[in-house]
Motif scaffolding. Sequence first.
Motif, mmCIF file in Angstrom:
data_model
loop_
_atom_site.group_PDB
_atom_site.id
_atom_site.type_symbol
_atom_site.label_atom_id
_atom_site.label_comp_id
_atom_site.label_asym_id
_atom_site.label_seq_id
_atom_site.Cartn_x
_atom_site.Cartn_y
_atom_site.Cartn_z
ATOM 1 N N THR A 265 0.619 -0.905 0.415
ATOM 2 C CA THR A 265 -0.016 0.265 -0.348
ATOM 3 C C THR A 265 0.531 1.051 0.080
ATOM 4 O O THR A 265 1.516 1.081 0.791
ATOM 5 C CB THR A 265 -0.705 0.229 1.143
ATOM 6 N N VAL A 266 0.768 2.412 -0.556
ATOM 7 C CA VAL A 266 0.951 3.536 -0.697
ATOM 8 C C VAL A 266 0.809 4.837 0.885
ATOM 9 O O VAL A 266 -0.639 4.065 0.653
ATOM 10 C CB VAL A 266 0.522 5.003 -2.009
ATOM 11 N N LYS A 323 -2.520 7.364 -5.276
ATOM 12 C CA LYS A 323 -3.194 7.982 -4.279
ATOM 13 C C LYS A 323 -2.270 7.522 -2.941
ATOM 14 O O LYS A 323 -2.102 6.275 -3.168
ATOM 15 C CB LYS A 323 -4.416 8.815 -4.164
ATOM 16 N N LEU A 324 -2.187 7.886 -2.037
ATOM 17 C CA LEU A 324 -2.575 6.487 -0.578
ATOM 18 C C LEU A 324 -3.515 6.505 -0.369
ATOM 19 O O LEU A 324 -4.285 6.680 -0.942
ATOM 20 C CB LEU A 324 -2.681 8.315 0.274
ATOM 21 N N ALA B 86 -2.033 4.695 6.853
ATOM 22 C CA ALA B 86 -3.353 5.481 5.234
ATOM 23 C C ALA B 86 -4.388 4.595 5.041
ATOM 24 O O ALA B 86 -4.779 5.015 4.374
ATOM 25 C CB ALA B 86 -2.632 5.475 4.288
ATOM 26 N N GLU B 87 -5.190 3.762 5.376
ATOM 27 C CA GLU B 87 -5.740 3.051 4.717
ATOM 28 C C GLU B 87 -6.298 2.643 6.065
ATOM 29 O O GLU B 87 -6.031 2.858 6.600
ATOM 30 C CB GLU B 87 -5.399 1.820 4.788
ATOM 31 N N LYS B 88 -7.989 2.848 5.758
ATOM 32 C CA LYS B 88 -9.206 1.799 7.148
ATOM 33 C C LYS B 88 -8.986 1.495 7.701
ATOM 34 O O LYS B 88 -8.960 1.863 9.148
ATOM 35 C CB LYS B 88 -9.967 1.814 5.862
ATOM 36 N N ALA B 114 -5.264 12.599 8.486
ATOM 37 C CA ALA B 114 -5.797 12.999 9.778
ATOM 38 C C ALA B 114 -6.981 13.108 10.166
ATOM 39 O O ALA B 114 -8.157 12.757 10.463
ATOM 40 C CB ALA B 114 -4.687 14.283 10.533
ATOM 41 N N ALA B 115 -7.955 13.856 8.671
ATOM 42 C CA ALA B 115 -9.438 13.672 8.556
ATOM 43 C C ALA B 115 -10.050 12.648 8.171
ATOM 44 O O ALA B 115 -11.053 12.421 9.954
ATOM 45 C CB ALA B 115 -9.665 15.320 7.984
ATOM 46 N N PHE B 116 -9.539 11.714 8.488
ATOM 47 C CA PHE B 116 -9.839 10.333 7.612
ATOM 48 C C PHE B 116 -9.662 9.220 9.092
ATOM 49 O O PHE B 116 -10.732 9.091 9.680
ATOM 50 C CB PHE B 116 -8.771 9.854 6.972
#
Lengths: 366, 366
Positions: A265-266, A323-324, B86-88, B114-116
């Motif tokens: 993953t990025v 993207k991220l 970076a991922e959920k 950060a918002a996520f």
Amino acid sequence: MLIYDLDTPCLLLDYDAMLANITNTHTFIINKGKEIRSHVKAHKCSQLAEIQIKNGAHGLCTATLSEAEKLFKKGFDNILITRPIAEKIKIQKVIQLTQESKNIFVVVDNENTAAFIDELNSNSSLPVQIFLDIDVGFGRTGFQPDSVIQTALNIQNKKNLVIKGIQAYHGNVQHIQKYEDRKTQTLSRMQIAADIFCELKKKGFELSIFSGGGTGSHAMDVQIKELTELQIGSYLLMDAQYLEVDLYGESSYPNLKPALFVLSTVISANNKNYFTVDAGLKSIYRDSPNPIVLNETNEQLKYEWFGDEFGKIIAKVDDSNLKLGSKLKIIPSHCDPTINLYDKVYLFSDSKVLDTFEIDLRGCNQ
Amino acid sequence: MLIYDLDTPCLLLDYDAMLANITNTHTFIINKGKEIRSHVKAHKCSQLAEIQIKNGAHGLCTATLSEAEKLFKKGFDNILITRPIAEKIKIQKVIQLTQESKNIFVVVDNENTAAFIDELNSNSSLPVQIFLDIDVGFGRTGFQPDSVIQTALNIQNKKNLVIKGIQAYHGNVQHIQKYEDRKTQTLSRMQIAADIFCELKKKGFELSIFSGGGTGSHAMDVQIKELTELQIGSYLLMDAQYLEVDLYGESSYPNLKPALFVLSTVISANNKNYFTVDAGLKSIYRDSPNPIVLNETNEQLKYEWFGDEFGKIIAKVDDSNLKLGSKLKIIPSHCDPTINLYDKVYLFSDSKVLDTFEIDLRGCNQ
């Protein structure tokens, strides 16, 4: 579940590509009248060994004794340990295994070791079944060719071991990229062992197996008349190293497909010329050539090493579709040591996760 | 039992050298008024983490979330995850961990992330505790320095996360061999983060921690006034890479000693200029410089890579004290990925085996 829903980094195996690699390679070899002894060192997974046997492999081989012990515990038999053993502790383990299985074989490349095996096995009723390992120019293990016959004669009367066959592996030839160059090297080297095999038989040795070769050379190994079985390993997985090798030359035989991937993953995207991903050298074994990045959009992406837990994906960040959080399938440089970093592998077909196989021989390095 | 009675290849840790490395380094850092957050990524072993904490480390850090999860399950707390998520799927796991522990921290290097995190954490009563990761020139992860203040201001009112500190890691400086060169680089890079730390505090952020540095730079990291804690990892183990680094310059401080070894056996000896041993790149992670061979007789021996399961020991075979079955202690090129190949490590003192520690975080790469 789709592979893109999996947490990363993780190891993926394309079931269809893997099965095609197995059936194509097995068919090729069996059609030439040879048997297949699949090398479990490549995948370290007894469930994959089972698929190889179901698809025609008559036996297995391992690089280590502990791999063989584990396979035997899982119910496999007819296993050749292809690395010489030299110490008491391992000889005792082989003797133990010999008592339990009728089809465990181990290579030997030293006359004193043969004598030591004979001595340590004197209390058992079953002889240890050995293969004479012959150095055909790789220089890693094996008797020098000119010493094999005399050694065989010297040990032939030992009661507690029996010579069942010979082994020859030309490891330094497997990755020669050009077909013709690899063919020339393979044929000349394997002929050395073939001549010894004939000579030993002439002298009355009842040898049933000449085992050797590998994924890189299997298309020419089969041309050696005396060779009875091929020790192919990486063929079902493939990797960046083997993708550079022209396996079949001008023949129209279907080339082997990459089946093993690391999903990554990025996780950082604060630079203009690259992304940072979560697969570093603890997730993809560092070797050459660099891993190959696959990408649904056919964007040209290059992987570079970026430390133990990170990789660098070279790309024009502003123009990229990445993207991220984007996930990428990456073909490892070298399949064997990469699979050995994981406890499990996800089998998938068409992006759907089908099953999880345990890498149950991972870490069996003794 | 003596280490030379162990089956090989296996991993050895010199208890006395390891403990001396820990106490010397901890004393050095604590005497400079800094705290120690030992980096568990290096050894992947909770029993070693326990020794680090008993000897003054106030907390731990990890390279991966799964390492932190495992440490927390083993009873550790005060853990910083130093790799951005970076991922959920990973954010949800961090939120879960945050509910269970009051002292789990994770670095962030992207405002959207950060918002996520804030959004996904909206149903919980505890904010996720983040560190702002700052890129001080390594370029692997981290905010660009000129964007940090504005980002901090943008996210400061989010209710479901709280900024607890900053992190800076100059990974490309750690192995600069010359003390003065490394010092110049370290001080200039870490000062960038120190200035941001001051600026954020001036703007009213209640930051308690500035975390960073590493084994290679710790002697100069401590000179950065604002730095509150050091993320040292390899110091207790050492390896061929770090043995080339002049850690303390002209100071008389005791240098760190190699404590981690792979024990390997000579298994083939049919060539004049080298022996073949049973530790290859599945037992010693392939990196540079080459592993260093130790030998009781002070014979000059060189290790070269010889495939997945084999190494080559360059020596004049006829004159050598080595023979088939001889065992050698080998210092790995790179400690972190090598220890990650093993399930256990044997602790020894003066060749006697004292204990076995499980490498219980091995393979935790997610």
